[in-house]
Design an enzyme around this catalytic site. Structure first.
Site, short mmCIF file in Angstrom:
data_model
loop_
_atom_site.label_atom_id
_atom_site.label_comp_id
_atom_site.label_asym_id
_atom_site.label_seq_id
_atom_site.Cartn_x
_atom_site.Cartn_y
_atom_site.Cartn_z
N SER A 208 36.09 52.37 48.61
CA SER A 208 34.91 53.24 48.75
C SER A 208 34.69 54.00 47.45
CB SER A 208 35.11 54.20 49.93
OG SER A 208 33.92 54.86 50.23
N ASN A 209 33.93 55.06 47.48
CA ASN A 209 33.70 55.86 46.27
C ASN A 209 33.59 57.33 46.63
OD1 ASN A 209 30.84 56.51 46.83
ND2 ASN A 209 30.65 54.29 46.75
N ARG A 210 33.30 58.16 45.66
CA ARG A 210 33.42 59.61 45.85
C ARG A 210 32.15 60.27 46.39
NH1 ARG A 210 34.47 61.71 40.45
NH2 ARG A 210 34.37 63.69 41.54
#
Ligand code: PMT
Length: 404
Positions: A208-210
């Site tokens: 995923s990402n931030r």
């Protein structure tokens, strides 16, 4: 902030939910509003003047004929000065008085003299909200332009359960901000994407990402405030979707693609603030991956949803993309404006602390396909959202007639 410097009157009437008016007052003042509180006699039995006086920094008004209060004789001036009057909680009694024009205390007199919008947030015990007398009073008030919110369902003070709970203070603030905002997006159908995507590695792990979703959620909230019908397609976040939006939760980029393509056809404005994972695992494991040996993940690119929406659009759909960059922001953003075929690109530097991912503020560069560009200073994501929506309206007014 939409409430910054606004003069408001907060009316509090006699319900056990009066304690929530304290939280509401604190939130209104935190957002910069200047609030005069009017308590009814019955409300004072539930919560004391001192709490409201301390939080508002102003005298609390109850009695029209209080000899100690200068403000008491100025009820008409106060009502005229107010950008809005909010009554929370609003009992069946105050709804009835307001519907029939009875002015027998400070609050009901202010309600008669008010020139700005009036928002009433009802709270009452089981069965009362559905009573034909209450329904008739609510209908009269709504017909007259008063915004009467729907009470929430759940456990009530009497131990009964039903519809009659005061809406949460944050929901009341949202409704008030909407009431005070320009309705320049009325009739628009806005599709916003927000948050990260998650791509499974195995049943317990993902890539995923931030992204926190804050930027996209603020865009959805701003569009709602300004009168649009909003669909918000979002990856997993910790945020509460703005009330009034059609909320479509998704996890993967492919799920986002499906949801976006389904809703984009009906949208007049599409805004893609989501941080879509560029890759997914080709063959996610069906069971938890065990072992301590090196592991290579075979990745395959995800579809470019933004480019696909832009390619499929009808001439009237305005498309806004974002660009999350860590260097050469303007150059990369210009490249994405062209390669993705969007009308407006919002570029942000996600390598900087305090803006971009998971921050409350952002600092963006707006680049449009007609050659314009504008760098905005750092501001709250709510303010950025309003700037983006205003830019869409301005660009479309200039450019779309030619394209239609
Ligand atoms: O969520 P927050 O914590 O508030 O953070 C906000 C934000 C940094 C996520 C937001 O401001 C932002 O920059 N969003 C875009 C993130 C991104 O994916 O940028 P990108 O440069 O990789 O993609 C460009 C555009 O194509 C984006 O509109 C993206 O939604 C879209 N895209 C990207 C890849 C893909 N497979 N499909 C897409 O539609």
């Amino acid at each position: 902030m939409p409430l910054d410097g606004r003069e408001l009157v907060l009316g509090v009437t006699g319900s056990i939910a009066a304690y929530k008016a304290v939280v509401l007052l604190r939130e209104l003042t935190r957002q910069g509003a200047r609030v005069t509180v009017c308590l009814t006699e019955h409300a004072r039995r539930f919560v004391g003047d001192l709490t409201f006086r301390t939080l508002s920094g102003r005298p609390v008004l109850t009695d029209l004929f209080d000899p100690r209060s200068d403000e008491a004789v100025e009820h008409v001036a106060l009502a005229e000065r107010a950008a809005a009057v909010v009554v929370a909680p609003a009992t069946a009694n105050v709804l009835a008085k307001a519907a029939h024009g009875i002015a027998d205390d400070f609050l009901t007199t202010v309600l008669l003299a008010a020139r700005g919008p009036v928002l009433m947030a009802p709270a009452m015990d089981g069965g009362m909200w559905e009573h034909p007398a209450v329904m008739a009073n609510v209908a009269v008030l709504r017909q007259r332009g008063v915004t009467v919110m729907e009470p929430e369902a759940g456990p009530l003070a009497s131990g009964l359960s039903g519809r009659g709970r005061l809406p949460e203070p944050e929901t009341i603030v949202e409704a008030l901000v909407a009431l005070l905002s320009p309705r320049d997006l009325a009739g628009e159908r806005v599709l916003v994407t927000a948050g990260p995507t998650r791509e499974a590695i195995d049943p317990v792990r993902y890539i995923s990402n931030r992204s926190s979703g804050k930027m996209g959620f603020q865009l959805a909230a701003a569009a709602l405030r300004r009168g649009a019908a909003v669909t918000l397609v979002s990856g997993p976040t910790a945020l509460r979707p703005p009330s009034g939006a059609v909320f479509v939760p998704i996890e993967t980029a492919e799920e986002m693609r499906e949801a976006v393509l389904q809703h984009a056809a009906a949208a007049t404005i599409v805004i893609k603030a989501a941080a879509v994972g560029d890759y997914r695992v080709k063959r996610p494991a069906a069971t938890k991956i065990k072992g301590k040996q090196d592991l290579t993940l075979d990745l395959t690119p995800n579809p470019d949803i933004l480019a696909e929406v832009a390619a499929r659009r009808s001439g009237a759909t305005f498309i806004v993309g974002f660009a999350a960059e860590t260097h050469d922001v303007a150059a990369h953003a210009r490249g994405k404006l062209e390669s993705k075929g969007v009308d407006l690109l919002v570029a942000n530097d996600v390598s900087r602390a305090g803006i971009g991912f998971d921050a409350d503020d952002n600092e963006v560069l707006l680049i449009d396909r007609w050659g314009g560009s504008r760098a905005l200073p750092k501001m709250s994501k709510a303010a950025v959202a309003d700037e983006i929506l205003s830019a869409v309206l301005a660009l479309r007014a200039r450019a779309v007639p030619a394209r239609r």
